[in-house]
Design a protein around this motif. Structure first.
Motif, PDB file in Angstrom:
ATOM      1  N   ASP A  37       0.866  -1.183   0.000  1.00 52.23           N
ATOM      2  CA  ASP A  37       0.000   0.000   0.000  1.00 52.23           C
ATOM      3  C   ASP A  37       0.898   1.226   0.000  1.00 52.23           C
ATOM      4  OD1 ASP A  37      -1.694   2.155   0.664  1.00 52.23           O
ATOM      5  OD2 ASP A  37      -3.022   0.865   1.827  1.00 52.23           O
ATOM      6  N   PRO A  38       0.813   2.072  -1.014  1.00 54.22           N
ATOM      7  CA  PRO A  38       1.724   3.230  -1.100  1.00 54.22           C
ATOM      8  C   PRO A  38       1.538   4.232   0.037  1.00 54.22           C
ATOM      9  CG  PRO A  38      -0.020   3.384  -2.737  1.00 54.22           C
ATOM     10  CD  PRO A  38      -0.100   2.005  -2.162  1.00 54.22           C
ATOM     11  N   SER A  61       2.187   7.137   6.138  1.00 56.33           N
ATOM     12  CA  SER A  61       3.156   8.227   6.166  1.00 56.33           C
ATOM     13  C   SER A  61       2.436   9.535   6.491  1.00 56.33           C
ATOM     14  CB  SER A  61       3.852   8.348   4.812  1.00 56.33           C
ATOM     15  OG  SER A  61       2.941   8.815   3.819  1.00 56.33           O
ATOM     16  N   MET A  62       3.188  10.503   6.988  1.00 52.49           N
ATOM     17  CA  MET A  62       2.601  11.789   7.308  1.00 52.49           C
ATOM     18  C   MET A  62       1.992  12.437   6.062  1.00 52.49           C
ATOM     19  SD  MET A  62       4.388  15.131   9.057  1.00 52.49           S
ATOM     20  CE  MET A  62       5.403  15.457   7.616  1.00 52.49           C
ATOM     21  N   GLU A  63       2.670  12.312   4.922  1.00 51.65           N
ATOM     22  CA  GLU A  63       2.162  12.901   3.683  1.00 51.65           C
ATOM     23  C   GLU A  63       0.837  12.268   3.279  1.00 51.65           C
ATOM     24  OE1 GLU A  63       6.390  13.542   4.193  1.00 51.65           O
ATOM     25  OE2 GLU A  63       5.197  11.686   4.150  1.00 51.65           O
ATOM     26  N   ALA A  64       0.713  10.957   3.464  1.00 53.07           N
ATOM     27  CA  ALA A  64      -0.529  10.279   3.109  1.00 53.07           C
ATOM     28  C   ALA A  64      -1.673  10.704   4.030  1.00 53.07           C
ATOM     29  CB  ALA A  64      -0.338   8.768   3.175  1.00 53.07           C
ATOM     30  N   ILE A  65      -1.368  10.899   5.308  1.00 54.77           N
ATOM     31  CA  ILE A  65      -2.400  11.343   6.248  1.00 54.77           C
ATOM     32  C   ILE A  65      -2.880  12.737   5.880  1.00 54.77           C
ATOM     33  CG2 ILE A  65      -2.859  11.964   8.647  1.00 54.77           C
ATOM     34  CD1 ILE A  65      -0.910   9.767   9.491  1.00 54.77           C
ATOM     35  N   VAL A  66      -1.946  13.651   5.614  1.00 53.80           N
ATOM     36  CA  VAL A  66      -2.328  15.022   5.256  1.00 53.80           C
ATOM     37  C   VAL A  66      -3.168  15.031   3.983  1.00 53.80           C
ATOM     38  CG1 VAL A  66      -1.452  17.282   4.537  1.00 53.80           C
ATOM     39  CG2 VAL A  66      -0.355  16.064   6.430  1.00 53.80           C
ATOM     40  N   ALA A  67      -2.788  14.224   3.007  1.00 51.81           N
ATOM     41  CA  ALA A  67      -3.547  14.167   1.760  1.00 51.81           C
ATOM     42  C   ALA A  67      -4.969  13.678   2.009  1.00 51.81           C
ATOM     43  CB  ALA A  67      -2.840  13.259   0.752  1.00 51.81           C
ATOM     44  N   ASP A  68      -5.122  12.700   2.886  1.00 49.10           N
ATOM     45  CA  ASP A  68      -6.454  12.188   3.191  1.00 49.10           C
ATOM     46  C   ASP A  68      -7.278  13.227   3.941  1.00 49.10           C
ATOM     47  OD1 ASP A  68      -8.171   9.658   3.149  1.00 49.10           O
ATOM     48  OD2 ASP A  68      -8.226  10.186   5.279  1.00 49.10           O
ATOM     49  N   LEU A  69      -6.651  13.924   4.877  1.00 54.37           N
ATOM     50  CA  LEU A  69      -7.348  14.990   5.600  1.00 54.37           C
ATOM     51  C   LEU A  69      -7.761  16.110   4.649  1.00 54.37           C
ATOM     52  CD1 LEU A  69      -5.103  15.276   8.800  1.00 54.37           C
ATOM     53  CD2 LEU A  69      -7.344  14.178   8.622  1.00 54.37           C
ATOM     54  N   ASP A  70      -6.876  16.459   3.727  1.00 54.39           N
ATOM     55  CA  ASP A  70      -7.167  17.541   2.784  1.00 54.39           C
ATOM     56  C   ASP A  70      -8.386  17.231   1.922  1.00 54.39           C
ATOM     57  OD1 ASP A  70      -5.079  19.027   3.722  1.00 54.39           O
ATOM     58  OD2 ASP A  70      -3.720  18.590   2.048  1.00 54.39           O
ATOM     59  N   VAL A 119       2.510  18.028  18.193  1.00 51.46           N
ATOM     60  CA  VAL A 119       2.911  17.705  16.822  1.00 51.46           C
ATOM     61  C   VAL A 119       1.747  17.651  15.828  1.00 51.46           C
ATOM     62  CG1 VAL A 119       4.935  16.428  17.627  1.00 51.46           C
ATOM     63  CG2 VAL A 119       2.915  15.153  16.923  1.00 51.46           C
ATOM     64  N   THR A 120       0.535  18.033  16.250  1.00 49.46           N
ATOM     65  CA  THR A 120      -0.585  18.041  15.305  1.00 49.46           C
ATOM     66  C   THR A 120      -0.420  19.119  14.237  1.00 49.46           C
ATOM     67  OG1 THR A 120      -1.848  19.461  16.810  1.00 49.46           O
ATOM     68  CG2 THR A 120      -2.247  17.084  16.940  1.00 49.46           C
ATOM     69  N   ASP A 121       0.483  20.074  14.465  1.00 51.91           N
ATOM     70  CA  ASP A 121       0.725  21.093  13.440  1.00 51.91           C
ATOM     71  C   ASP A 121       1.329  20.477  12.180  1.00 51.91           C
ATOM     72  OD1 ASP A 121       2.915  20.865  15.494  1.00 51.91           O
ATOM     73  OD2 ASP A 121       4.006  22.044  14.021  1.00 51.91           O
ATOM     74  N   ARG A 122       1.864  19.253  12.272  1.00 44.96           N
ATOM     75  CA  ARG A 122       2.376  18.580  11.081  1.00 44.96           C
ATOM     76  C   ARG A 122       1.247  18.174  10.135  1.00 44.96           C
ATOM     77  NH1 ARG A 122       6.685  14.304  13.817  1.00 44.96           N
ATOM     78  NH2 ARG A 122       7.989  15.849  14.906  1.00 44.96           N
ATOM     79  N   TYR A 123       0.063  18.028  10.683  1.00 48.52           N
ATOM     80  CA  TYR A 123      -1.079  17.576   9.889  1.00 48.52           C
ATOM     81  C   TYR A 123      -2.072  18.701   9.601  1.00 48.52           C
ATOM     82  CZ  TYR A 123       0.773  13.242  11.817  1.00 48.52           C
ATOM     83  OH  TYR A 123       1.612  12.216  12.189  1.00 48.52           O
ATOM     84  N   GLN A 124      -1.818  19.882  10.145  1.00 47.75           N
ATOM     85  CA  GLN A 124      -2.740  21.000  10.038  1.00 47.75           C
ATOM     86  C   GLN A 124      -2.083  22.150   9.289  1.00 47.75           C
ATOM     87  OE1 GLN A 124      -6.078  21.316  11.196  1.00 47.75           O
ATOM     88  NE2 GLN A 124      -5.863  23.097   9.857  1.00 47.75           N
ATOM     89  N   HIS A 125      -2.741  22.682   8.271  1.00 50.41           N
ATOM     90  CA  HIS A 125      -2.193  23.819   7.538  1.00 50.41           C
ATOM     91  C   HIS A 125      -2.232  25.068   8.415  1.00 50.41           C
ATOM     92  CE1 HIS A 125      -2.043  21.357   4.011  1.00 50.41           C
ATOM     93  NE2 HIS A 125      -3.355  21.139   4.022  1.00 50.41           N
TER      94      HIS A 125
END
Length: 221
Positions: A37-38, A61-70, A119-125
């Motif tokens: 799973d990428p 990955s953090m990038e995958a989580i942010v993309a899903d949240l977005d 560290v939630t700022d990593r997932y929040q714009h």
């Protein structure tokens, strides 16, 4: 975590180590047998995932989580005046992440104490504005009404009428509250109903209450 919550929908074997904190240990078995799973981070699969994330995002990955949240963020924004390096800002960012705000806007000082964000700022714009004028320009360009939160004369209870679906919720600092410039720029001023002797409640607690009120009215179960 149920099979339905596993990455890629695959059933997950029991962790290979006993966990003493929240999270999951390394994925058992040979790396060649791990799920393909990428979204998954090989480092997390190898060493375990003890981050403060919901089960849906374990090993992502953090990038995958942010993309899903977005892909599913709510249309409300959160703005905070930061003239005195308010320690509540980190906690407000954490709440904004929990309620899936579109973006957090820091107005004033660029630097803010991130400890409360956990560290939630990593997932929040998070966006910075040098002053209220810049925030107002952003709001007008994006066609977002500004809802100021402060218990000043003329404010109405936040639950008296629905908050706008797309908007900016603007909060002041602990103690002084919002600046006169911010109150003047607001399209609406609301307050939280209080019944005790204190004039105000903690700024981060107030922000969480108002964000939850938006979610209560507008968010699907």
């Amino acid at each position: 975590m149920t099979n339905g919550d596993d990455p890629g929908g695959a059933a997950r074997p029991e962790p290979s180590v006993e966990l003493t904190t929240h999270g999951l240990g390394p994925w058992p078995g040979d790396p060649e047998s791990w799920p393909d799973d990428p979204r998954l981070d090989p480092e997390l699969l190898a060493h375990g995932d003890t981050r403060n994330v919901i089960d849906r995002y374990r090993y992502w990955s953090m990038e995958a989580i942010v993309a899903d949240l977005d892909a599913r963020r709510h249309p409300f924004h959160v703005a905070i005046e930061n003239w005195q390096h308010d320690l509540n800002i980190g906690s407000i960012v954490r709440s904004a992440n929990a309620f899936l705000a579109a973006e957090v806007h820091i107005v004033g000082r660029r630097r803010w104490n991130k400890r409360g964000a956990m560290v939630t700022d990593r997932y929040q714009h998070v966006r910075h504005h040098s002053d209220i004028g810049e925030l107002v320009a952003f709001a007008r360009h994006a066609r977002l009404p500004i809802v100021a939160v402060d218990n000043v004369p003329g404010s109405v209870p936040v639950d008296a009428e629905p908050l706008p679906h797309a908007c900016i919720l603007l909060f002041g600092q602990e103690g002084p509250g919002l600046s006169e410039e911010a109150l003047t720029a607001a399209d609406r001023v609301v307050e939280i109903r209080q019944f005790g002797s204190t004039r105000s409640i903690n700024a981060s607690a107030a922000a969480a209450i108002v964000m939850h009120e938006w979610v209560r009215v507008h968010a699907s179960p």
